[in-house]
Design a protein around this motif. Structure first.
Motif, PDB file in Angstrom:
ATOM      1  N   UNK A  50       0.773  -1.285   0.165  1.00  0.00           N
ATOM      2  CA  UNK A  50       0.130  -0.094  -0.081  1.00  0.00           C
ATOM      3  C   UNK A  50       0.940   1.245   0.009  1.00  0.00           C
ATOM      4  N   UNK A  51       1.963   1.231  -0.333  1.00  0.00           N
ATOM      5  CA  UNK A  51       2.992   2.463  -0.022  1.00  0.00           C
ATOM      6  C   UNK A  51       2.912   2.980  -1.411  1.00  0.00           C
ATOM      7  N   UNK A  86      -5.120   5.389  20.313  1.00  0.00           N
ATOM      8  CA  UNK A  86      -5.491   4.237  19.360  1.00  0.00           C
ATOM      9  C   UNK A  86      -5.613   2.987  20.263  1.00  0.00           C
ATOM     10  N   UNK A  87      -4.701   2.974  21.472  1.00  0.00           N
ATOM     11  CA  UNK A  87      -4.671   1.741  22.551  1.00  0.00           C
ATOM     12  C   UNK A  87      -6.145   1.756  23.373  1.00  0.00           C
ATOM     13  N   UNK A  88      -6.917   2.855  23.488  1.00  0.00           N
ATOM     14  CA  UNK A  88      -8.148   2.952  23.787  1.00  0.00           C
ATOM     15  C   UNK A  88      -9.429   2.285  23.107  1.00  0.00           C
ATOM     16  N   UNK A  89      -8.977   2.047  21.852  1.00  0.00           N
ATOM     17  CA  UNK A  89     -10.061   1.869  20.949  1.00  0.00           C
ATOM     18  C   UNK A  89     -10.512   0.470  20.831  1.00  0.00           C
ATOM     19  N   UNK A  90     -11.707   0.033  20.947  1.00  0.00           N
ATOM     20  CA  UNK A  90     -11.759  -1.489  20.748  1.00  0.00           C
ATOM     21  C   UNK A  90     -12.056  -1.929  19.629  1.00  0.00           C
ATOM     22  N   UNK A  91     -11.055  -2.620  19.093  1.00  0.00           N
ATOM     23  CA  UNK A  91     -10.940  -2.955  17.648  1.00  0.00           C
ATOM     24  C   UNK A  91     -10.084  -4.206  17.607  1.00  0.00           C
ATOM     25  N   UNK A  92     -10.659  -5.405  17.225  1.00  0.00           N
ATOM     26  CA  UNK A  92      -9.711  -6.706  16.960  1.00  0.00           C
ATOM     27  C   UNK A  92      -9.550  -6.966  15.834  1.00  0.00           C
ATOM     28  N   UNK A  93      -8.127  -7.532  15.623  1.00  0.00           N
ATOM     29  CA  UNK A  93      -7.708  -7.816  14.128  1.00  0.00           C
ATOM     30  C   UNK A  93      -8.686  -9.065  13.743  1.00  0.00           C
ATOM     31  N   UNK A 143     -10.411 -12.613   4.991  1.00  0.00           N
ATOM     32  CA  UNK A 143      -9.440 -13.328   4.595  1.00  0.00           C
ATOM     33  C   UNK A 143      -8.341 -12.598   5.690  1.00  0.00           C
ATOM     34  N   UNK A 144      -6.889 -13.276   5.560  1.00  0.00           N
ATOM     35  CA  UNK A 144      -6.424 -12.771   6.773  1.00  0.00           C
ATOM     36  C   UNK A 144      -5.177 -11.901   6.024  1.00  0.00           C
ATOM     37  N   UNK A 145      -5.501 -11.407   4.792  1.00  0.00           N
ATOM     38  CA  UNK A 145      -4.445 -10.717   4.068  1.00  0.00           C
ATOM     39  C   UNK A 145      -4.248  -9.133   4.433  1.00  0.00           C
ATOM     40  N   UNK A 146      -4.156  -8.745   5.715  1.00  0.00           N
ATOM     41  CA  UNK A 146      -4.002  -7.384   6.192  1.00  0.00           C
ATOM     42  C   UNK A 146      -2.715  -7.112   5.949  1.00  0.00           C
ATOM     43  N   UNK A 147      -2.193  -5.704   5.749  1.00  0.00           N
ATOM     44  CA  UNK A 147      -0.960  -5.292   5.360  1.00  0.00           C
ATOM     45  C   UNK A 147      -0.190  -5.299   6.707  1.00  0.00           C
ATOM     46  N   UNK A 148      -0.843  -4.933   7.715  1.00  0.00           N
ATOM     47  CA  UNK A 148      -0.286  -5.122   9.192  1.00  0.00           C
ATOM     48  C   UNK A 148      -0.928  -6.323  10.013  1.00  0.00           C
ATOM     49  N   UNK A 149       0.076  -6.661  11.103  1.00  0.00           N
ATOM     50  CA  UNK A 149      -0.881  -7.529  12.067  1.00  0.00           C
ATOM     51  C   UNK A 149      -1.383  -6.766  13.144  1.00  0.00           C
ATOM     52  N   UNK A 150      -0.815  -5.803  13.162  1.00  0.00           N
ATOM     53  CA  UNK A 150      -1.008  -4.688  14.427  1.00  0.00           C
ATOM     54  C   UNK A 150      -2.193  -3.874  14.582  1.00  0.00           C
ATOM     55  N   UNK A 151      -2.869  -3.693  15.502  1.00  0.00           N
ATOM     56  CA  UNK A 151      -4.068  -3.043  15.574  1.00  0.00           C
ATOM     57  C   UNK A 151      -3.981  -1.531  15.337  1.00  0.00           C
ATOM     58  N   UNK A 152      -2.746  -0.903  16.072  1.00  0.00           N
ATOM     59  CA  UNK A 152      -2.537   0.523  16.089  1.00  0.00           C
ATOM     60  C   UNK A 152      -2.192   1.089  14.537  1.00  0.00           C
ATOM     61  N   UNK A 153      -1.065   0.240  13.897  1.00  0.00           N
ATOM     62  CA  UNK A 153      -0.884   0.443  12.647  1.00  0.00           C
ATOM     63  C   UNK A 153      -2.008   0.486  11.503  1.00  0.00           C
ATOM     64  N   UNK A 154      -2.726  -0.733  11.876  1.00  0.00           N
ATOM     65  CA  UNK A 154      -4.137  -0.896  10.946  1.00  0.00           C
ATOM     66  C   UNK A 154      -4.879   0.422  11.262  1.00  0.00           C
ATOM     67  N   UNK A 155      -5.208   0.829  12.202  1.00  0.00           N
ATOM     68  CA  UNK A 155      -6.132   1.881  12.500  1.00  0.00           C
ATOM     69  C   UNK A 155      -5.699   3.164  11.823  1.00  0.00           C
ATOM     70  N   UNK A 156      -4.217   3.323  11.920  1.00  0.00           N
ATOM     71  CA  UNK A 156      -3.580   4.566  11.439  1.00  0.00           C
ATOM     72  C   UNK A 156      -3.725   4.555   9.869  1.00  0.00           C
ATOM     73  N   UNK A 157      -3.491   3.546   9.336  1.00  0.00           N
ATOM     74  CA  UNK A 157      -3.654   3.108   7.885  1.00  0.00           C
ATOM     75  C   UNK A 157      -4.927   3.500   7.362  1.00  0.00           C
ATOM     76  N   UNK A 158      -5.892   3.146   8.126  1.00  0.00           N
ATOM     77  CA  UNK A 158      -7.013   3.460   7.616  1.00  0.00           C
ATOM     78  C   UNK A 158      -7.611   4.925   7.843  1.00  0.00           C
ATOM     79  N   UNK A 159      -7.057   5.704   9.084  1.00  0.00           N
ATOM     80  CA  UNK A 159      -7.776   6.887   9.449  1.00  0.00           C
ATOM     81  C   UNK A 159      -6.802   7.993   9.243  1.00  0.00           C
TER      82      UNK A 159
END
Ligand SMILES: C[C@H](N)C(=O)N[C@@H](Cc1c[nH]cn1)C(=O)O
Ligand SMILES: [Zn+2]
Ligand SMILES: [Zn+2]
Length: 476
Positions: free
Chosen positions: A255-256, A277-284, A293-309
């Motif tokens: 996604x770069x 981001x730590x406070x947000x209820x969000x599960x991978x 599928x499990x084809x996410x760019x990141x495995x991590x919640x914080x990086x995923x939320x940042x990538x979306x927001x």
């Protein structure tokens, strides 16, 4: 004192079958704004809403917006403007939604007919537009009706603005909102939009930010007509080859974005944001469920939320004019148009982003040394939006969420776009709140779009409860 809502809530439960029938009728109208042949259906959907609103006693106007830019043979669908109540002693809340939908066809892989609302064994209501945005739009109408039938005084004056071109970048609406900001919408004390989704499947949220969207086309042409690849393959330079080679330079697998000047515009992260981001209820796991599928760019919640927001993303959507049917047609397409979009974030500028895109695409195409012709242009653009959730409008919605769902909402940003949000904020000068009804697994824009019956019925209660708390919440 907490508002008396029990009569309204039990009326919503009693009317639930009737409200589902209303959604069934709406889903049955294939109001696809992106397909020219469906334009009469988009207009029919606008008329359906207007008739339902009139039957509920609202004052309704259908505002024509003229011709569609770049498609002058097409009339834009009307904007439905409506007012319910005109009591000067009450607050006035302006709500916006859209009655157009994304394209959908059984052959895309739907399990059920997309324009027939189908309720499955898990009480999922499947159908195009169920969650985006017909369910939430009808939520406002249903809240009015439940108040009437319960004999409960409607707590606010409600101004409504429902458009039919949101999925096509809200063509034509901006001028109307700007013109009516201090006229039709003059009384508005706050704005509420129900057109996004929870982050997961269990916890409601209130949303204070959206990404913008710049949507581009790259048109490559050369031959005068489609050609036989046996006769002309190896003798003619092929537009599709040039297009895919150019498109392949836009973004990498993670996604770069490869276009210089895009990431440079992104606002730096603040210390406050780092902790948010730590406070947000969000599960991978829920994301994997929504993704299928499990084809996410990141495995991590914080990086995923940042990538979306908070970071831009570039998506390649498709190619017009290329062979896409099953089988093995051996054509060389004469003209192909590649489509991609960039979701934009603070502090990106629309014009600067366009310049970066045009310069880069022209350079990449020039490197090919092709004799074909290439044009790159923006089909539509819309700015990102981030607001302050420290406002009585958000306080009211937060109390309503707690009352209906027995949980405090998360405060979220959204990766999608609602291009007109910032226009409402600027034209009315009022706070805008996004109050979603549907959940992360609803599959908006995808196959098998659904709205859970629970989210629809409790969502109607939520919209109504929000209006009661908004009527009472002290000014902040
Ligand atoms: C979030 C909203 N329900 C939505 O789906 N918005 C669309 C709007 C759009 C279409 N082109 C540009 N913006 C989206 O985010 O794709
Ligand atoms: Zn949408
Ligand atoms: Zn929508």
């Amino acid at each position: 004192m907490a508002p008396q809502l029990d009569g309204f809530f039990s009326q919503v439960d009693s009317l639930s079958d009737h409200f589902i029938e209303r959604l069934r009728k709406a889903v049955a109208i294939p109001s696809i704004s992106a397909e020219e042949a469906r334009r009469p259906d988009v207009v029919r959907m606008g008329n359906f809403l207007a008739d339902e609103l009139k039957a509920l006693g609202a004052e309704v106007e259908l505002r024509e917006l003229g011709k569609q830019p770049h498609k002058e043979h097409l009339d834009l669908p009307p904007v439905v403007l409506a007012r319910y109540g005109n009591d000067k002693s009450k607050r006035t809340i302006l709500v916006y939604g859209h009655y157009d939908v994304q394209p959908a066809d059984l052959s895309d892989g739907w399990n059920t007919k997309p324009f027939e609302l189908t309720i499955d064994e898990k009480d999922r209501m499947l159908g195009r537009g169920s969650t985006d945005d017909k369910g939430p739009v009808l939520g406002w109408l249903n809240a009015i009706e439940a108040h009437q039938k319960a004999g409960v005084d409607f707590p606010v004056n409600l101004l409504m603005c429902f458009e039919g071109m949101e999925e096509y970048g809200s063509e034509g609406l901006e001028d109307l909102i700007n013109a009516e900001g201090k006229k039709y919408f003059a009384d508005a004390d706050a704005v509420c939009i129900s057109d996004n989704y929870w982050l997961g499947t269990e916890k409601p949220c209130l949303t204070y930010g959206l990404r913008g969207c710049n949507y581009y086309s790259i048109e490559v042409s050369g031959p005068g007509a489609d050609l036989h690849s046996g006769v002309f393959g190896g003798t003619a330079q092929e537009p599709m080859t040039d297009l895919v080679r150019t498109m392949a330079t836009l973004v990498d697998t993670n996604g770069k974005i490869q276009i210089p000047g895009i990431m440079e515009q992104v606002a730096p992260i603040t210390a406050d944001e780092e902790t948010l981001y730590d406070e947000i209820s969000f599960e991978m796991e829920t994301l994997h469920e929504a993704l299928g599928s499990k084809t996410t760019i990141f495995e991590d919640k914080k990086l995923t939320l940042m990538g979306r927001w908070r970071y831009p993303s570039l998506s390649i959507h498709g190619v017009e004019g290329g062979f896409s049917a099953p089988g093995a047609k051996t054509v060389i397409p004469a003209k192909v148009i590649g489509k991609f979009s960039i979701r934009t974030v603070p502090d990106m500028d629309i014009d600067k982003t366009n310049e970066c895109v045009y310069k880069y695409v022209n350079e990449q195409f020039a490197k090919l040394g092709s004799k074909n012709t290439m044009k790159v242009f923006a089909q539509h653009t819309g700015k990102w939006w981030v607001a302050s959730p420290s406002h009585w409008n958000f306080n009211a919605a937060s109390k309503a969420v707690e009352r209906v769902w027995n949980v405090k909402p998360d405060f979220t940003r959204e990766g999608g776009s609602i291009p007109i949000t910032i226009t409402f904020e600027e034209a009315t000068g009022k706070n805008v709140l996004l109050l979603p009804m549907g959940s992360s697994t609803d599959g908006a824009h995808s196959i098998n779009e659904k709205l859970d019956k629970r989210n629809y019925i409790e969502g109607i209660k939520l919209l109504g409860a929000y209006l009661h708390y908004a009527a009472e919440e002290p000014t902040s």
